[in-house]
Scaffold this active site. Sequence first.
Site, PDB file in Angstrom:
ATOM      1  N   ALA A  27      46.058  41.091  41.267  1.00 36.71           N
ATOM      2  CA  ALA A  27      46.254  41.593  39.903  1.00 36.71           C
ATOM      3  C   ALA A  27      47.063  42.874  39.963  1.00 36.71           C
ATOM      4  CB  ALA A  27      44.912  41.836  39.218  1.00 36.71           C
ATOM      5  N   LYS A  57      41.692  47.912  46.045  1.00 39.56           N
ATOM      6  CA  LYS A  57      42.277  48.395  44.790  1.00 39.56           C
ATOM      7  C   LYS A  57      43.050  49.675  45.093  1.00 39.56           C
ATOM      8  CE  LYS A  57      40.875  49.646  40.068  1.00 39.56           C
ATOM      9  NZ  LYS A  57      39.701  49.793  39.149  1.00 39.56           N
ATOM     10  N   GLN A  61      46.660  48.342  41.551  1.00 40.91           N
ATOM     11  CA  GLN A  61      47.006  46.995  41.982  1.00 40.91           C
ATOM     12  C   GLN A  61      45.966  46.540  42.993  1.00 40.91           C
ATOM     13  OE1 GLN A  61      51.229  46.115  42.202  1.00 40.91           O
ATOM     14  NE2 GLN A  61      50.937  45.462  44.329  1.00 40.91           N
ATOM     15  N   VAL A  62      45.612  45.241  42.953  1.00 35.93           N
ATOM     16  CA  VAL A  62      44.529  44.718  43.796  1.00 35.93           C
ATOM     17  C   VAL A  62      45.087  43.691  44.774  1.00 35.93           C
ATOM     18  CG1 VAL A  62      42.300  43.542  43.818  1.00 35.93           C
ATOM     19  CG2 VAL A  62      42.855  45.125  41.959  1.00 35.93           C
ATOM     20  N   ASP A 120      32.304  46.824  29.521  1.00 37.79           N
ATOM     21  CA  ASP A 120      33.309  45.829  29.131  1.00 37.79           C
ATOM     22  C   ASP A 120      32.952  44.464  29.716  1.00 37.79           C
ATOM     23  OD1 ASP A 120      35.575  44.855  27.936  1.00 37.79           O
ATOM     24  OD2 ASP A 120      36.948  45.536  29.499  1.00 37.79           O
ATOM     25  N   ALA A 156      47.982  46.134  37.326  1.00 40.41           N
ATOM     26  CA  ALA A 156      47.759  46.794  36.039  1.00 40.41           C
ATOM     27  C   ALA A 156      48.466  48.144  36.033  1.00 40.41           C
ATOM     28  CB  ALA A 156      46.264  46.953  35.779  1.00 40.41           C
TER      29      ALA A 156
END
Length: 563
Positions: free
Chosen positions: A128, A149, A134-135, A281, A130
């Site tokens: 992923a 991460k 970043q992962v 969340d 963002a």
Amino acid sequence: MILQDLNRVRQITVIAARHGFGELAERAGLWRILGRKEKVEVSPEAQRASTARRFRMLLNDLGPTFVKLGQVLSTRADLLPAEYIDELAMLQDHVEPISLEDVRAQIEGSLGASVESLFATIDPAPLAAASIAQVHRAMTLEGEEVVVKVQRPGIADRIDSDLGVLRSLARLLEAVVEETGVYTLTGIVDEFDRAIHEELDFINEATNIRAFLENHRERPYLKIPRVYSGLSSRTVLTMEFIRGVKLNPAELSEPERKAIAQNILDASFRQLFEDGLFHGDPHPGNLLLLEDHRLALLDFGVVGRLSRPMQETLVMLCLAVALKDSESVARILYRVGVPDARANLVGFRNDIEALLGQHLTTTLGQVDTRSLLRDLLDLAVKYRIRIPKEYALLSRASVSTEGMLRSLYPEMNIIEVALPYAKELLAGRYDPMQLQGGLMRTLLRFQAMAQDLPTQLSQILLDMESGKFTVTVRADQFEKLNENLRSAAVIAFMGLCACGFIVGAFISFAPKPWMYGNVPVLGVAGIAVAAAFFGAAITWYLFGGRGLGKVRLSRFLKKPKRK
């Protein structure tokens, strides 16, 4: 502002104008500051969109910092109206992934060792990407699968720079934007500053994960990833890799969906009323379904914390809402909030009564929790009651959880399933199944009064002991009389001073030989100086004088009322 900041302000202003916010920029004087005269055309899409949607489109076009600002604001229903919250909830990160070389450099700079000495392998393709991090999947030297991460290089400096620009713009806009909420524009920027810097520090997230792991250790239906402390820092976070799939109700049988829904409800209840630490969340993207039908909870960047008093207050609030006791709901919200001024509690209670009558017309199992919570928070904003951010975050988490429960098992009566938890919470107080509604309301009001009374009495006694206890009696006529007496006393004092200067000038300068015709020039000069002093004093009193001038001038300029 430095040149770089001015360029950023110019860029923000032009993009804002394209989205239909050019009038605000003009009223705030931004075009004048930037030296730009030509008009910017509003885009056709912005012309057709609502203000809330244009605001979301604006943040999306301004880049990662502003996208993150929108995402943070979408969790704070106490800051913005509901339509803005709904729009901002749709904001997604659309950023290009950073290269593997940048990832390796960030890991080595943060952990102080080469990647080869820390990990056996790192997958070049990110899981992923963002705006903040970043992962990547990786393998430790011991052969354990992990996810790493990695914070984007330079993102903290970029956010700090944009925050400085945001503060400057907020100060300019506060002069022209009418304040309608309980937070000023600079206050909203400060809230975002705290939230984003907490998210930028991965040590906070690691601490949250460890706390969740400890709290859920005895709950076998939920899996929490483990943190690798030796491979983590402020900008790098290494966690256990959990193999699972996204939660898809369509692929599950009815018994499986029902069991998973009950586990989600149980986990939510335990987080709120036992742990005091809840996931902020809990949407389906942060839940994985494992092969053994356990659930794995991910992404602990946003969490909420409830103290024991807050948990007790939450129980009373839920009971008051269920019993449609508007007075208790109003008093509880007023007590947990921070009113900017003395609120109209009667009006607040009446509006809540109308709201409960609107939403609780059917059985509790059919209540639209999303609308009810949103409207309650909107009422708090209307009456300028600043609800703690934990409750605003809890409202969003509750709505997300209820949405998942209804999608998994629509036939579930959440109130009926939650009843055993309510009994557990109320054990030792009173049994809700044995008491009538009127008695329950009385008990709620008595408990609220019993909790407030010791604090109020203690404050009064402390004030009396320290000599700070005062009783103020206000009357409009007394206020006007007091103000008139002060005005008369000040003017009389200034007049006496001026007369003294005039008499002193004649006595001092009249015998002097400097004459112009039969007029003593120095004596006249003394009178002029005295008159100038008197005029300056009156001018200061009217226009300066600790803010008194504005009040008095407004009276002079006010048009007389027609009879």
